[in-house]
Motif scaffolding. Sequence first.
Motif, PDB file in Angstrom:
ATOM      1  N   MET A   1       0.926  -0.985   0.120  1.00 42.08           N
ATOM      2  CA  MET A   1       0.553   0.207  -0.163  1.00 42.08           C
ATOM      3  C   MET A   1       0.808   1.052   0.426  1.00 42.08           C
ATOM      4  O   MET A   1       1.282   0.824   0.410  1.00 42.08           O
ATOM      5  CB  MET A   1      -1.401   0.455   1.244  1.00 42.08           C
ATOM      6  CG  MET A   1      -1.629  -0.806   1.118  1.00 42.08           C
ATOM      7  SD  MET A   1      -2.945  -0.513   3.075  1.00 42.08           S
ATOM      8  CE  MET A   1      -4.681   0.261   2.065  1.00 42.08           C
ATOM      9  N   SER A   2       0.598   2.042  -0.716  1.00 37.96           N
ATOM     10  CA  SER A   2       1.409   2.976  -0.749  1.00 37.96           C
ATOM     11  C   SER A   2       0.698   4.284   0.007  1.00 37.96           C
ATOM     12  O   SER A   2      -0.539   4.094   0.784  1.00 37.96           O
ATOM     13  CB  SER A   2       0.763   3.827  -2.092  1.00 37.96           C
ATOM     14  OG  SER A   2       0.137   4.350  -2.142  1.00 37.96           O
ATOM     15  N   PRO A   3       1.390   5.700   0.470  1.00 39.11           N
ATOM     16  CA  PRO A   3       1.599   6.580   1.453  1.00 39.11           C
ATOM     17  C   PRO A   3      -0.147   6.569   1.014  1.00 39.11           C
ATOM     18  O   PRO A   3      -0.995   7.332   1.774  1.00 39.11           O
ATOM     19  CB  PRO A   3       2.299   7.672   1.447  1.00 39.11           C
ATOM     20  CG  PRO A   3       3.312   6.678   1.224  1.00 39.11           C
ATOM     21  CD  PRO A   3       2.593   5.848  -0.208  1.00 39.11           C
ATOM     22  N   ALA A   4      -0.378   7.336  -0.283  1.00 38.09           N
ATOM     23  CA  ALA A   4      -1.706   7.664  -1.017  1.00 38.09           C
ATOM     24  C   ALA A   4      -3.011   6.777  -0.692  1.00 38.09           C
ATOM     25  O   ALA A   4      -3.865   7.565  -0.091  1.00 38.09           O
ATOM     26  CB  ALA A   4      -1.708   7.810  -2.180  1.00 38.09           C
ATOM     27  N   ASP A   5      -2.768   6.010  -1.003  1.00 34.51           N
ATOM     28  CA  ASP A   5      -3.419   4.971   0.047  1.00 34.51           C
ATOM     29  C   ASP A   5      -4.082   4.804   0.911  1.00 34.51           C
ATOM     30  O   ASP A   5      -5.422   4.596   2.341  1.00 34.51           O
ATOM     31  CB  ASP A   5      -3.318   3.018  -0.719  1.00 34.51           C
ATOM     32  CG  ASP A   5      -3.042   2.986  -2.378  1.00 34.51           C
ATOM     33  OD1 ASP A   5      -3.786   3.797  -3.234  1.00 34.51           O
ATOM     34  OD2 ASP A   5      -3.203   2.076  -2.882  1.00 34.51           O
ATOM     35  N   ILE A  80     -11.976  -1.480   2.377  1.00 38.96           N
ATOM     36  CA  ILE A  80     -10.099  -1.475   2.735  1.00 38.96           C
ATOM     37  C   ILE A  80      -9.973  -2.632   3.095  1.00 38.96           C
ATOM     38  O   ILE A  80      -8.485  -2.480   2.328  1.00 38.96           O
ATOM     39  CB  ILE A  80     -10.715  -0.825   3.645  1.00 38.96           C
ATOM     40  CG1 ILE A  80     -11.012   0.648   4.459  1.00 38.96           C
ATOM     41  CG2 ILE A  80      -9.402  -1.784   5.033  1.00 38.96           C
ATOM     42  CD1 ILE A  80     -10.863   0.796   6.331  1.00 38.96           C
ATOM     43  N   MET A  81     -10.865  -3.568   3.017  1.00 41.41           N
ATOM     44  CA  MET A  81     -10.392  -5.573   2.331  1.00 41.41           C
ATOM     45  C   MET A  81      -9.773  -5.247   0.948  1.00 41.41           C
ATOM     46  O   MET A  81      -8.690  -6.081   0.573  1.00 41.41           O
ATOM     47  CB  MET A  81     -11.005  -5.990   2.939  1.00 41.41           C
ATOM     48  CG  MET A  81     -11.606  -6.202   4.648  1.00 41.41           C
ATOM     49  SD  MET A  81      -9.903  -6.187   5.503  1.00 41.41           S
ATOM     50  CE  MET A  81      -9.514  -8.541   5.379  1.00 41.41           C
ATOM     51  N   ALA A  82     -10.558  -4.309  -0.015  1.00 37.15           N
ATOM     52  CA  ALA A  82     -10.507  -4.575  -1.314  1.00 37.15           C
ATOM     53  C   ALA A  82      -8.870  -4.033  -1.293  1.00 37.15           C
ATOM     54  O   ALA A  82      -7.740  -4.637  -2.686  1.00 37.15           O
ATOM     55  CB  ALA A  82     -11.751  -4.171  -2.161  1.00 37.15           C
ATOM     56  N   LYS A  83      -8.785  -3.134  -0.976  1.00 39.49           N
ATOM     57  CA  LYS A  83      -7.972  -2.318  -1.199  1.00 39.49           C
ATOM     58  C   LYS A  83      -6.192  -3.436  -0.561  1.00 39.49           C
ATOM     59  O   LYS A  83      -5.159  -3.394  -1.157  1.00 39.49           O
ATOM     60  CB  LYS A  83      -7.240  -0.898  -0.206  1.00 39.49           C
ATOM     61  CG  LYS A  83      -8.362  -0.364  -0.979  1.00 39.49           C
ATOM     62  CD  LYS A  83      -7.571   1.774  -0.680  1.00 39.49           C
ATOM     63  CE  LYS A  83      -8.634   2.414  -1.540  1.00 39.49           C
ATOM     64  NZ  LYS A  83      -7.971   3.365  -1.642  1.00 39.49           N
ATOM     65  N   VAL A  84      -6.190  -3.552   0.706  1.00 39.00           N
ATOM     66  CA  VAL A  84      -5.173  -4.744   0.904  1.00 39.00           C
ATOM     67  C   VAL A  84      -5.494  -5.594   0.208  1.00 39.00           C
ATOM     68  O   VAL A  84      -3.868  -6.103  -0.045  1.00 39.00           O
ATOM     69  CB  VAL A  84      -5.746  -5.877   2.600  1.00 39.00           C
ATOM     70  CG1 VAL A  84      -4.594  -6.408   3.226  1.00 39.00           C
ATOM     71  CG2 VAL A  84      -5.960  -3.793   3.128  1.00 39.00           C
ATOM     72  N   VAL A  85      -6.205  -6.734  -0.099  1.00 38.86           N
ATOM     73  CA  VAL A  85      -6.231  -8.091  -0.950  1.00 38.86           C
ATOM     74  C   VAL A  85      -5.438  -7.185  -2.527  1.00 38.86           C
ATOM     75  O   VAL A  85      -4.758  -7.846  -2.540  1.00 38.86           O
ATOM     76  CB  VAL A  85      -7.183  -8.750  -1.059  1.00 38.86           C
ATOM     77  CG1 VAL A  85      -7.444  -9.554  -2.350  1.00 38.86           C
ATOM     78  CG2 VAL A  85      -8.144  -8.365   0.121  1.00 38.86           C
ATOM     79  N   SER A  86      -5.464  -6.440  -2.785  1.00 34.88           N
ATOM     80  CA  SER A  86      -5.421  -6.050  -4.225  1.00 34.88           C
ATOM     81  C   SER A  86      -3.983  -5.110  -4.407  1.00 34.88           C
ATOM     82  O   SER A  86      -3.235  -5.302  -4.843  1.00 34.88           O
ATOM     83  CB  SER A  86      -6.388  -5.138  -4.619  1.00 34.88           C
ATOM     84  OG  SER A  86      -6.146  -3.853  -4.754  1.00 34.88           O
ATOM     85  N   GLY A  87      -3.479  -5.015  -3.422  1.00 36.25           N
ATOM     86  CA  GLY A  87      -2.148  -4.643  -2.742  1.00 36.25           C
ATOM     87  C   GLY A  87      -2.054  -2.730  -2.893  1.00 36.25           C
ATOM     88  O   GLY A  87      -1.584  -2.387  -3.697  1.00 36.25           O
ATOM     89  N   GLY A  88      -3.300  -2.254  -3.313  1.00 30.29           N
ATOM     90  CA  GLY A  88      -3.500  -0.745  -3.383  1.00 30.29           C
ATOM     91  C   GLY A  88      -4.441  -0.554  -3.993  1.00 30.29           C
ATOM     92  O   GLY A  88      -5.745  -0.263  -4.164  1.00 30.29           O
TER      93      GLY A  88
END
Length: 88
Positions: A1-5, A80-88
């Motif tokens: 995850m990037s800082p923007a995410d 949030i879980m979609a961002k964690v699973v997809s890596g960003g």
Amino acid sequence: MSPADILDVARDGILTVILVSAPLMVVGLVVGVIVSLIQALTQIQEQTLVFVPKILAIFATMIIALPFMGDMMNGVTARIMAKVVSGG
């Protein structure tokens, strides 16, 4: 995850907290003002008189707004879980 995410997740979480708590806070404020006006008109200066109507009104509002609150929290958790699973 990037800082923007991470900032997006934090902003989304803060917005969700505000939207979920807003109905309860507004009802508490309105009931408190109404009871205070009644106390001023009747000159009853009991400090604890405002708590029972406020608690009952907030509890009723919580029961009514629970589906909305649950949907909002479910949506933010899914994002949030979609961002964690997809890596960003």
